[in-house]
Design a protein around this motif. Structure first.
Motif, PDB file in Angstrom:
ATOM      1  N   VAL A   1      11.872  13.888  -4.504  1.00  0.00           N
ATOM      2  CA  VAL A   1      10.745  14.529  -5.477  1.00  0.00           C
ATOM      3  C   VAL A   1      11.250  14.260  -6.927  1.00  0.00           C
ATOM      4  O   VAL A   1      10.930  13.879  -7.885  1.00  0.00           O
TER       5      VAL A   1
ATOM      6  N   THR B   1       9.038  22.568   3.228  1.00  0.00           N
ATOM      7  CA  THR B   1       7.678  21.985   4.048  1.00  0.00           C
ATOM      8  C   THR B   1       6.346  22.382   3.586  1.00  0.00           C
ATOM      9  O   THR B   1       6.381  23.686   3.667  1.00  0.00           O
ATOM     10  N   THR B   2       5.470  22.339   3.462  1.00  0.00           N
ATOM     11  CA  THR B   2       3.891  22.891   3.444  1.00  0.00           C
ATOM     12  C   THR B   2       3.784  24.074   4.426  1.00  0.00           C
ATOM     13  O   THR B   2       3.075  24.576   4.091  1.00  0.00           O
TER      14      THR B   2
ATOM     15  N   VAL C   1       1.593  22.476  -4.247  1.00  0.00           N
ATOM     16  CA  VAL C   1       1.342  21.986  -3.964  1.00  0.00           C
ATOM     17  C   VAL C   1       1.452  20.348  -5.088  1.00  0.00           C
ATOM     18  O   VAL C   1       0.691  19.805  -5.942  1.00  0.00           O
TER      19      VAL C   1
ATOM     20  N   THR D   1       6.447  24.263  -2.635  1.00  0.00           N
ATOM     21  CA  THR D   1       6.787  25.370  -3.764  1.00  0.00           C
ATOM     22  C   THR D   1       5.902  26.407  -3.587  1.00  0.00           C
ATOM     23  O   THR D   1       5.278  26.773  -3.499  1.00  0.00           O
TER      24      THR D   1
ATOM     25  N   TYR E   1      13.320  17.062  -0.373  1.00  0.00           N
ATOM     26  CA  TYR E   1      12.837  17.537  -1.946  1.00  0.00           C
ATOM     27  C   TYR E   1      14.089  16.588  -2.952  1.00  0.00           C
ATOM     28  O   TYR E   1      13.380  16.583  -4.548  1.00  0.00           O
TER      29      TYR E   1
ATOM     30  N   LEU F   1       6.214  18.619   0.779  1.00  0.00           N
ATOM     31  CA  LEU F   1       6.691  19.247   0.689  1.00  0.00           C
ATOM     32  C   LEU F   1       5.930  20.475  -0.700  1.00  0.00           C
ATOM     33  O   LEU F   1       4.918  19.873  -0.888  1.00  0.00           O
TER      34      LEU F   1
ATOM     35  N   PRO G   1      11.003  25.403  -4.357  1.00  0.00           N
ATOM     36  CA  PRO G   1      10.490  24.296  -3.761  1.00  0.00           C
ATOM     37  C   PRO G   1      11.443  24.197  -3.021  1.00  0.00           C
ATOM     38  O   PRO G   1      12.018  24.530  -2.074  1.00  0.00           O
ATOM     39  N   GLY G   2      10.952  22.080  -2.045  1.00  0.00           N
ATOM     40  CA  GLY G   2      11.294  21.864  -1.204  1.00  0.00           C
ATOM     41  C   GLY G   2      11.192  22.561   0.363  1.00  0.00           C
ATOM     42  O   GLY G   2      11.843  22.216   1.018  1.00  0.00           O
TER      43      GLY G   2
ATOM     44  N   GLU H   1       5.859  16.093  -4.908  1.00  0.00           N
ATOM     45  CA  GLU H   1       5.664  16.349  -3.417  1.00  0.00           C
ATOM     46  C   GLU H   1       4.786  16.503  -2.358  1.00  0.00           C
ATOM     47  O   GLU H   1       4.555  16.385  -1.868  1.00  0.00           O
ATOM     48  N   ARG H   2       2.764  16.347  -2.585  1.00  0.00           N
ATOM     49  CA  ARG H   2       2.376  16.234  -1.787  1.00  0.00           C
ATOM     50  C   ARG H   2       2.784  15.429  -1.290  1.00  0.00           C
ATOM     51  O   ARG H   2       2.488  14.661  -0.333  1.00  0.00           O
TER      52      ARG H   2
ATOM     53  N   TYR I   1       5.508  13.369  -0.291  1.00  0.00           N
ATOM     54  CA  TYR I   1       6.653  13.698   1.116  1.00  0.00           C
ATOM     55  C   TYR I   1       6.696  15.108   1.877  1.00  0.00           C
ATOM     56  O   TYR I   1       6.890  15.580   1.882  1.00  0.00           O
TER      57      TYR I   1
END
Length: 175
Positions: free
Chosen positions: A31, A153-154, A123, A134, A28, A132, A150-151, A127-128, A130
């Motif tokens: 990001v 993983t999906t 996302v 929120t 993150y 990641l 935030p930060g 973020e997308r 990497y």
């Protein structure tokens, strides 16, 4: 029946600060770096346009002062972002979710599951890239999220959303 309202020994209350927290994903920081670079690129572009159209600022002294101000501001901003990133962490307990952030102004938010109205996973563009996301948690009484983590993983964000949905009884199709 006699009214009773017994006192509570506050030294016996468990401290939220003692809960072990899970740091957000280290990626993150990339990001945040991309967002920082984009924001300061916009500031530089605005300053350049302002200097270009203002004949009084065409002197080397003004250009140097404006450049130094932008450089100093961007470096200070980066230090604050990096220090704040190091404190970003969360925890999920049996009855609530916690999120800590901040370096200069530290904050620890605790949101009980029984107060949560809905939650969502967002996302962003950076973020997308990497992988990641929120997690946003909403309680009654506002349009903005009461807590944004935030930060994640999906997969972790989706798992947390599912857990909150189960704990709160929220219909997954409406949140």
């Amino acid at each position: 029946m006699e009214f009773q309202n017994a006192g509570i020994d506050i030294s016996q209350i468990p401290r939220a600060e003692d809960v072990p927290l899970q740091p957000i994903h280290p990626t993150y920081l990339k990001v945040l770096k991309a967002q920082w670079a984009l924001a300061w690129l916009v500031v530089v572009a605005i300053a350049a346009v302002f200097i270009y159209f203002s004949k009084n600022l065409h002197q080397p002294t003004w250009i140097a002062l404006i450049s130094l101000a932008i450089l100093g501001g961007s470096l200070l901003n980066w230090v604050l972002i990096k220090r704040s990133f190091q404190r970003k962490a969360y925890a999920v307990r049996e009855h609530d979710i916690m999120y800590q952030t901040g370096w200069l102004i530290q904050s620890l938010r605790i949101c009980p599951f029984n107060r949560i109205q809905h939650c969502s996973v967002e996302v962003g563009l950076f973020e997308r890239k990497y992988g990641l996301a929120t997690l946003s948690v909403f309680t009654a009484g506002g349009n903005e999220a009461d807590m944004k983590i935030p930060g994640l993983t999906t997969d972790a964000a989706a798992d947390l959303r599912e857990l909150i949905t189960r704990k709160t009884g929220i219909d997954a199709s409406t949140s």
